[in-house]
Design a protein around this motif. Sequence first.
Motif, PDB file in Angstrom:
ATOM      1  N   ALA A 295       2.974 -63.553-108.723  1.00 15.68           N
ATOM      2  CA  ALA A 295       3.634 -63.153-107.655  1.00 15.68           C
ATOM      3  C   ALA A 295       4.638 -62.006-108.089  1.00 15.68           C
TER       4      ALA A 295
ATOM      5  N   GLU B  39      -4.756 -69.598-105.978  1.00 19.85           N
ATOM      6  CA  GLU B  39      -3.932 -70.830-106.662  1.00 19.85           C
ATOM      7  C   GLU B  39      -2.506 -70.200-107.053  1.00 19.85           C
ATOM      8  N   LYS B  40      -1.748 -71.039-106.613  1.00 21.12           N
ATOM      9  CA  LYS B  40      -0.290 -70.752-106.461  1.00 21.12           C
ATOM     10  C   LYS B  40       0.093 -70.302-108.313  1.00 21.12           C
ATOM     11  N   ASP B  41       0.866 -69.195-108.261  1.00 25.57           N
ATOM     12  CA  ASP B  41       1.068 -68.852-109.601  1.00 25.57           C
ATOM     13  C   ASP B  41       2.492 -67.817-109.294  1.00 25.57           C
ATOM     14  N   GLU B  42       3.641 -68.218-109.617  1.00 24.04           N
ATOM     15  CA  GLU B  42       4.776 -67.565-109.186  1.00 24.04           C
ATOM     16  C   GLU B  42       5.045 -66.395-110.283  1.00 24.04           C
TER      17      GLU B  42
ATOM     18  N   CYS C 279       1.150 -64.322-101.425  1.00 26.31           N
ATOM     19  CA  CYS C 279      -0.228 -65.426-101.335  1.00 26.31           C
ATOM     20  C   CYS C 279       0.066 -65.865-102.846  1.00 26.31           C
ATOM     21  N   CYS C 280       0.280 -65.370-103.838  1.00 24.63           N
ATOM     22  CA  CYS C 280       0.337 -66.048-105.280  1.00 24.63           C
ATOM     23  C   CYS C 280       1.663 -66.962-105.110  1.00 24.63           C
ATOM     24  N   GLN C 281       2.722 -66.581-104.519  1.00 24.99           N
ATOM     25  CA  GLN C 281       4.063 -67.364-104.745  1.00 24.99           C
ATOM     26  C   GLN C 281       3.829 -68.478-103.765  1.00 24.99           C
ATOM     27  N   ASN C 282       2.972 -68.522-102.836  1.00 25.68           N
ATOM     28  CA  ASN C 282       2.790 -69.765-102.032  1.00 25.68           C
ATOM     29  C   ASN C 282       1.595 -70.400-101.793  1.00 25.68           C
ATOM     30  N   GLY C 283       0.493 -69.812-102.838  1.00 24.08           N
ATOM     31  CA  GLY C 283      -0.631 -70.529-103.010  1.00 24.08           C
ATOM     32  C   GLY C 283      -1.355 -70.412-101.670  1.00 24.08           C
TER      33      GLY C 283
END
Length: 603
Positions: free
Chosen positions: A331, A325-328, A317-321
């Motif tokens: 992730a 919020e997207k946060d690699e 979910c974090c990798q792809n927002g």
Amino acid sequence: MDGQYYFEKGNTHLFGRNGTKIDPMIAVYYFKKAMTFNHIKSEGVLGFCYEFGLGVEKDFVAAEKYYLSAALKSNDGLSMARLAFLRKYGRPFVKIDRVEAEEWSEKVKLNKKSIDWIIQAATVDNDSSCQYALGVCYHDGVGMEKDEMEAYRWYKSSADQGNPRGQGILGYCYGEGFGVEKDELEAMRWYRLAAAQGETVAIYNVGYCFEDGIGVEKNLIEAVKWYTISAEQGNAFAQNSLGYCFEDGIGVDQDFKLATFWYKKSAHQGYPWAECNLGYCYQNGIGVEKDDQLGAYWYKKAALQGHARAQHNLGFCCQNGIGVEKDEKEAVKWYRRSAERGNIFAYHSLGYCYQNGIGVDVNEQEAVFWYYLSAEENHAPAQLSLGYCYRNGIGVPKNEREAVKWFRQSAEQGNALAQNSLGFCYEEGLGVVKDCPKAVYWYHKSARQNNPWAQCNLGFCYANGIGVEQNNTKACHWYKQAAAQNHARALDKLALHMQNGLGIEKNLDMAFQLFLRAAEQDHVAAQYHLANCYEKGWGSTVDLRQATIWFERAAMAGCRSSHERLRRLLVRACLVSPGSLPAMSDDDLMCSGFICGHSAPAA
């Protein structure tokens, strides 16, 4: 007289010390009397009485209340030890929180006399509830070193006295081979004895045995019956399992709404598996309205309790927002936590991050390391990724034989992408002896799983008689399957067949539209063929300006035929007016091998 006096009186009546008759109800009276003097140990023991139904009706919520009060007031050892248990495993209407469980367990270690009350009652007084509790201490390493055999010994002592919780956990020991030789029949025997006394965990375990055929003939309907009995009494494990049965139609008719109903019941009691399952339902709209934010919320609840799959899903979910919020970098943090718990999906995801520089610097050797860990655990997607690394020399020396080995392992598990890649290796003789019929075999396997690359490759094989008898009708069938998924190469191939009426009714208008769709995806062959249509007026009005644009785009991408056609078109445009340009010969319409050749499929 003070609180300690009444506390000792309570213990005397609870355990029958000094020749006194055992009377738990009188014991509870004295413990409550001691509490009026603010005697903290009495408060903890009173919690124990409520947990095990000693002198009072069993009440896990009341037990939790007394334990928390005593533990927070003065770090009461007994209370902290039991809270470590309740927070780890839960009991009906007592919330699981495995982070808090670990915190209580660590606090117990700071007090060497934390579980003295349990030890004395178990060893000297032969109390079955305390013997069970002492077994738990050895089982989980609370207040002493973990010791499976000692845990089993105390569980057995408790069970032999008819204690339902002792009987239930003894069933677990036999079922798992914990501290004793594994014996599934014996496990089921003890589970049934405990279940007959209403022990909800044992009732759940009877259902589990019926579901998996452990010590009894597999019977899914019976499994659901036992899960339901336990779930309706508030057991979080059973509620989650019942939800899973409804989700997958195991022993019951599939019902997504009932699945999420039971997942919610369990998740609200803090059971991490249910929290993860509920997150998945929200993320995918299973039994509930799709809600990515709630999906991520429940994943995080489970992830914070150390649930490996939820940690991986939260990382995704974090990798792809998705719902967050997207946060690699975040992730990668969650992928690492999941990987530390041995999650093979997380191994693969970490490898992907290192290969592509997602949240970390690109490190192809590190990517291969993680792919390999996952592939060795038979994770098909990781085997595919590792095969690509060997085929293309990513992080390892190029080795087509090794690539084929991993493609095959993945393909044999049914991975459609790997089946297509393995087919291509056989078609081209990469790492194996060239074998076109085997290529077709694997293309078929993948195509039937709706892989558009395999469908297109299979169409090409039928169109050109590669590994099969040449058949334009079948070629068009497979091109259509891939074209329906907007696969650029298949759109171009199908359009060529339509343009020439090969295996399909001739239709220049439709062919033009298919060329256009493929060309807009930067498919070079389609750009060449589209330019051809504009120049010749096939399926469109003659438009030399558009023809020039598309020939130029194809030429810029390296198409030599387009470069030559563009040159000739421009020369003629300088010599005659556009309206009087002569028609081009059929030879001019032929494209080079670069355009019509069988290019390698994309991963």
